[in-house]
Design an enzyme around this catalytic site. Structure first.
Site, PDB file in Angstrom:
ATOM      1  N   ALA A   1      11.087   2.723   0.873  1.00 22.08           N
ATOM      2  CA  ALA A   1      11.134   3.428  -0.476  1.00 22.08           C
ATOM      3  C   ALA A   1      12.573   4.018  -0.604  1.00 22.08           C
ATOM      4  O   ALA A   1      13.077   3.689  -1.754  1.00 22.08           O
ATOM      5  CB  ALA A   1      10.281   4.731  -0.125  1.00 22.08           C
TER       6      ALA A   1
ATOM      7  N   GLU B   1       6.097   5.830   8.887  1.00 18.00           N
ATOM      8  CA  GLU B   1       5.942   5.752   9.941  1.00 18.00           C
ATOM      9  C   GLU B   1       6.232   6.927  10.860  1.00 18.00           C
ATOM     10  O   GLU B   1       5.533   7.189  11.914  1.00 18.00           O
ATOM     11  CB  GLU B   1       6.732   4.963  10.577  1.00 18.00           C
TER      12      GLU B   1
ATOM     13  N   VAL C   1       9.308   7.910   5.363  1.00 17.10           N
ATOM     14  CA  VAL C   1       8.018   8.894   5.810  1.00 17.10           C
ATOM     15  C   VAL C   1       6.760   7.864   6.166  1.00 17.10           C
ATOM     16  O   VAL C   1       6.147   8.958   7.160  1.00 17.10           O
ATOM     17  CB  VAL C   1       7.801   9.674   4.464  1.00 17.10           C
TER      18      VAL C   1
ATOM     19  N   GLY D   1       0.822  -0.987  -0.009  1.00 20.32           N
ATOM     20  CA  GLY D   1      -0.038   0.006   0.193  1.00 20.32           C
ATOM     21  C   GLY D   1       0.824   1.240   0.038  1.00 20.32           C
ATOM     22  O   GLY D   1       0.560   2.386  -0.106  1.00 20.32           O
TER      23      GLY D   1
ATOM     24  N   ARG E   1      14.342  13.786   0.311  1.00 24.49           N
ATOM     25  CA  ARG E   1      13.486  14.143  -0.954  1.00 24.49           C
ATOM     26  C   ARG E   1      12.316  13.354  -0.798  1.00 24.49           C
ATOM     27  O   ARG E   1      12.247  12.068  -0.765  1.00 24.49           O
ATOM     28  CB  ARG E   1      14.437  13.689  -2.146  1.00 24.49           C
TER      29      ARG E   1
END
Lengths: 211, 739
Positions: free
Chosen positions: B519, B699, B697, B476, B622
């Site tokens: 990520a 959590e 980002v 997700g 970023r």
């Protein structure tokens, strides 16, 4: 949802009932599924239309509409999140109304017309609600998404039909598709990824386009 | 590719594709029901039978006998595997409880049998015909009662949060005693359930001694190793495949009973077996976020400078389980010369406590950020200003170690302005809007950025299509899309020319999805593979790879330009590489930061709490795709509202289980609970993190947000609740008299 005014039930009773249900699976000696007198499952023939296509199947009388769709017809777009009517992932549209397909047996749907997520649109032929969910990122893991989309399509029809909800202030005036109405009416569809803010924006866009 | 010096300029920095709020490339599948999840792989293997898992009805003890004759003779039954006829199996990575085997029961709903039948209905009916003779033993189920016996324990959550059993800097006790302004309070957080929408599910098929699992798992390479260890078979005989995962939040980091019992059931039945853990089984059979009891002491000078800070946390777990690392962020978040953190662990016989979204920080900041709010009030300093006064640009335990990039102050200043923080009434209980008492609250979000190796393979075919293959998962999080963006940017092609294939253990091993490390690391792995593919393309086309420009489906240098596809005209080009890290993260601390702001209304008569507005301002390097990253943050904020206001696994301290083990009893936020959510990402890059210059980002969004809500409830009512969740029963007796 539709028909809730038939039930003489206030919110507190509902919560008490839900609490009791939650505790139940822990109790010993709960009712067991009963096979037929000869020990074999009872089968029953059911004919129904799914996404415009007629199907006649012999089904185990214990089979839910959800499992008929997923396991028998291989329409796996409708999801099983809880199998207890608690999450909304299995929402489909039956004869124009949204229902939790895990809470109805397949044999109860003789003659029904069922629309599932696959019937609303396909990857290269998206329903406007599906396109709006993509544009507004109204999903993350995607597992509740078909239920959210089926629910929102039918929910807008309920508003158009003037069916009031818990948050409808004026029962005599036409019901408006406000954000508060939509949030209330969509609350049976849980999204644990937490895309609610985006889902409401997606539905709002569809409402605005419909004028 | 070894990443051991700060990133310079690379093709990623063109930002033609990366950094854009692109729609998800998997969106058209997810919205049409055509994305296949584990239980739905009808086409994966023929002749699938159905499994149904039975859980233990006691929390602690032994099974003396299991009576199977009725179940065995039930219609459609193909096989039954019980825990009594299976020796206790090994444990996989990070499993504290045993998943199956042997007569010993460690926790309620531990799996004790799987019934395999022709249909789901038959397997379920037969499972209920099994009679079990239990010998129950007394257990420990009450954290509050066991806390005084808790032992000091060091821990690492394995998800970026860790602390020694005790960490001391300076002399905390002396400095605290001498501090002119002091706070000493205790806070409690609840046991919480991941409650992801897709139940744990697996289809297992054996082909000789080779096992394939179509499953739902966040960490494919870990899962492959773990299932091999549990079943005692070589890892090379196992394949896992999970192209779509219906949420995990830490609950699918490790192998669970669904995978083990599908494999055992398939072996016994001689057929592929599919099974899912039923919803009522999940809360007690799998893992949960453990409850905590936390004590926080802060001492400060009247100007707001913190001189002493201590954070101690006690949680419970099974033998071999770990403590919740709730004190970790307190080691890094605020300045202060005298410091103490301590972790204690009590033995409990409840189900296993383990990682749930931001383990450590999520419950830790729930406590710390109320304490900071209380302290600001004692000092008479605005809560935003109090945090700014105590900001630090260095690791407070090792001042020679700087943060790679830390703009918490920017998050707070920007957030305060955007939210209209100056309209907040400092005096609590003084704003009315009709029947609502209205309040503002804020808190800081903090979570570390983790670097872990990640590999990928990239293919270029004769049509100019680029295909990315890695065992990375998309739970997700948007992995499909950001990996496609990375490859498109690097190879100079539009997004439509990139295919991404994920979740298959046959692909190179990635970082996987957890600890907000997915990520940055997985895109860096694709970056590394693309660098190699660019070299191969340049060599094939006769370009100097250092000078070649990849853009618009072409490769250019000087005045020569050749279609990218031409490089593969004689056959597919394939490149594979891995990002690996040097010691940059040791030299400088890499973390992510947020300012969370919330406005709530509390019904003056019933104490019903409604969240009216939410804002998060995040500083996380970023942002690779602002659209999907924003969704990660709003989703985490939503889960944070759950922690603040409703989520609590209710413990039956006599029988030892979580009573509300389904989605009606365990309340999570629904549509009606969540207002429009506002998210801002500060425009920044962190060249210390990876060639992508990105950080995690996913959590960060949950860290601190619950405390912002709790502080807003205090500001609305003047009632300080230190016991999460803030349910209305904790407020209603103390509400101010209705005016």
């Amino acid at each position: 949802m539709v028909g809730s005014d038939d039930l003489n039930l206030n919110r507190r009773d509902l919560m008490v009932g839900a609490g009791a249900c939650a505790a139940m699976p822990a109790m010993p000696g709960t009712a067991k599924a009963q096979p037929g007198p000869d020990g074999n499952p009872v089968e029953f023939q059911v004919s129904l239309t799914v996404n415009g296509k007629s199907h006649t199947r012999n089904v185990d009388t214990r089979t839910t509409l959800l499992d008929l769709l997923r396991e028998n017809l291989h329409l796996t777009g409708t999801k099983k999140g809880c199998d207890h009517g608690q999450c909304g992932a299995c929402t489909v549209i039956v004869d124009g109304r949204r229902i939790n397909s895990c809470l109805t047996l397949a044999v109860m749907q003789e003659g029904s017309s069922v629309t599932t997520i696959e019937g609303l649109g396909q990857p290269d032929n998206l329903h406007p609600m599906q396109a709006a969910f993509i544009k507004h990122d109204g999903y993350q893991c995607g597992y509740c998404t078909p239920g959210q989309i089926c629910s929102s399509v039918a929910m807008l029809e309920e508003i158009k039909a003037g069916i009031p909800s818990h948050v409808t202030a004026d029962l005599l005036a036409p019901v408006q598709p406000t954000e508060t109405e939509m949030r209330e009416r969509m609350s049976g569809n849980i999204c644990r990824c937490g895309a609610y803010s985006n889902i409401v924006e997606a539905i709002t866009e569809v409402v605005e386009r419909q004028g | 590719m070894k990443f051991d010096t700060p990133a310079g300029t690379s093709p990623i920095d063109q930002l033609k594709v990366i950094g854009r709020p692109t729609d998800r490339i998997d969106g058209k599948y997810k919205t049409t029901g055509t994305a296949p999840y584990a239980y739905e792989r009808h086409d994966a293997v023929p002749n699938q039978a159905y499994g149904f898992v039975l859980g233990s009805a006691i929390a602690k003890g032994r099974i003396d006998a299991m009576h199977l004759s009725d179940a065995r003779s039930a219609p459609g039954v193909l096989a039954i595997v019980t825990t009594l006829d299976t020796p206790r199996l090994g444990r996989g990575r990070m499993n504290a409880a045993y998943l199956f085997g042997g007569p010993v029961i460690q926790h309620y709903h531990q799996a004790i049998a799987v019934v395999v039948a022709e249909t789901f209905e038959q397997a379920r009916a037969a499972a209920h015909l099994i009679r079990v003779d239990y010998r129950q033993e007394p257990g420990k189920y009450d954290l509050e009662a066991e806390a005084p016996h808790a032992e000091p324990v060091a821990s690492d959550s394995g998800e970026g949060s860790g602390a020694p059993h005790e960490a001391r800097i300076g002399n905390f006790e002396e400095a605290f005693a001498a501090a002119p302004v002091k706070l000493d309070e205790s806070y409690t957080t609840s046991d919480e359930s991941h409650a992801m929408m897709e139940p744990h599910a697996t289809i297992a098929a054996w082909n000789g001694d080779k096992l394939t699992l179509w499953t739902s798992n966040q960490m494919i390479a870990w899962g492959k190793g773990s299932i091999a260890k549990i079943l005692g078979i070589p890892a090379e005989n196992v394949r896992l495949d999970a192209p779509y995962v219906g949420g995990g939040f830490g609950g699918k980091l490790f192998i669970r009973a669904d995978a083990v019992l599908a494999a055992l059931g398939a072996k016994a039945a001689g057929r592929p077996v599919k099974l899912a853990l039923t919803r009522p089984l999940i809360a007690n059979n799998t893992t949960h976020r453990p409850a905590t009891i936390q004590r926080i002491r802060i001492g400060a000078n009247p100007d707001g400078t913190i001189t002493a800070i201590a954070h101690e946390s006690t949680s419970g777990n099974l033998a071999d389980g770990k403590p919740e690392t709730a004190v970790d962020q307190t080691r890094l978040l605020y300045a202060g010369a005298n410091r103490l953190t301590a972790l204690r662990l009590a033995h409990l016989d409840l189900p296993e406590g383990n990682a749930m979204r931001a383990p450590g920080e999520a419950p830790g900041l729930l406590a710390l950020e109320i304490a900071m709010d209380e302290m600001a009030e004692k000092l008479g300093i605005d809560p935003v200003q109090f945090r700014i006064i105590n900001d630090t640009q260095v690791d407070p335990e090792k001042p020679e170690r700087r943060f790679s990039h830390r703009d918490l102050v920017g998050c707070l200043r920007h957030g305060a302005e955007r939210f209209g923080w100056d309209r907040r009434q400092q005096q609590p209980g003084h704003v009315r809007d009709g029947r609502w008492l209205v309040g503002y609250g804020m808190a800081v979000g903090f979570r570390n950025n983790l670097l872990t190796k990640s590999a990928a393979r990239v293919r270029l075919d004769g049509r100019g299509m680029v295909t990315v293959e890695t065992d990375m998962t998309d739970i997700g999080t948007g992995s499909y899309t950001i990996l496609a963006q990375t490859a498109a940017e690097m190879m100079g092609v539009p997004l439509e020319m990139v295919n991404v294939r994920l979740g298959d253990s046959a692909f190179p091993a990635s970082a996987g999805s957890g600890g907000q490390w997915g990520a940055n690391n997985s895109t860096a792995g694709v970056y590394a593979a693309c660098v190699k593919l660019r070299e191969a393309v340049a060599a094939k086309l006769g370009f100097n790879s250092a000078e070649a420009v990849f853009a618009d489906n072409e490769v250019r240098s000087g005045n020569r330009s050749v279609p990218l596809a031409a490089a593969a005209s004689g056959g597919e080009l394939v490149a594979e590489d891995m990002i690996e890290y040097g010691d940059l993260a040791k030299k400088q601390q890499q973390s992510t930061f947020a300012g969370h702001f919330a406005e709530v209304g509390v019904d003056a008569a019933t104490a019903e709490i409604r969240v009216r507005r939410m804002l998060a301002v995040c500083a996380a390097g970023r942002i690779l795709n602002p659209k999907s990253a924003r969704s990660q943050v709003i989703g985490a904020m939503t889960m944070g509202v759950g922690a603040a206001l409703m989520e609590k696994l209710a413990v039956d301290t006599k029988r030892g289980f979580f009573v509300n083990h389904d989605l009606a009893g365990y309340e999570v936020p629904v549509h009606a609970d969540i207002p429009h959510q506002d998210v801002v990402f500060l425009d920044e890059v962190d060249p210390m993190s990876s060639p992508m210059k990105a950080k995690g980002v996913a959590e960060l969004g949950i860290c601190g947000v619950g405390a912002a809500v709790a502080n807003a409830v205090y500001n609305a009512t003047g009632i300080r609740v230190r016991d999460y969740p803030l349910t209305l029963d904790k407020l209603i007796e103390r509400l101010p008299e209705a005016v």
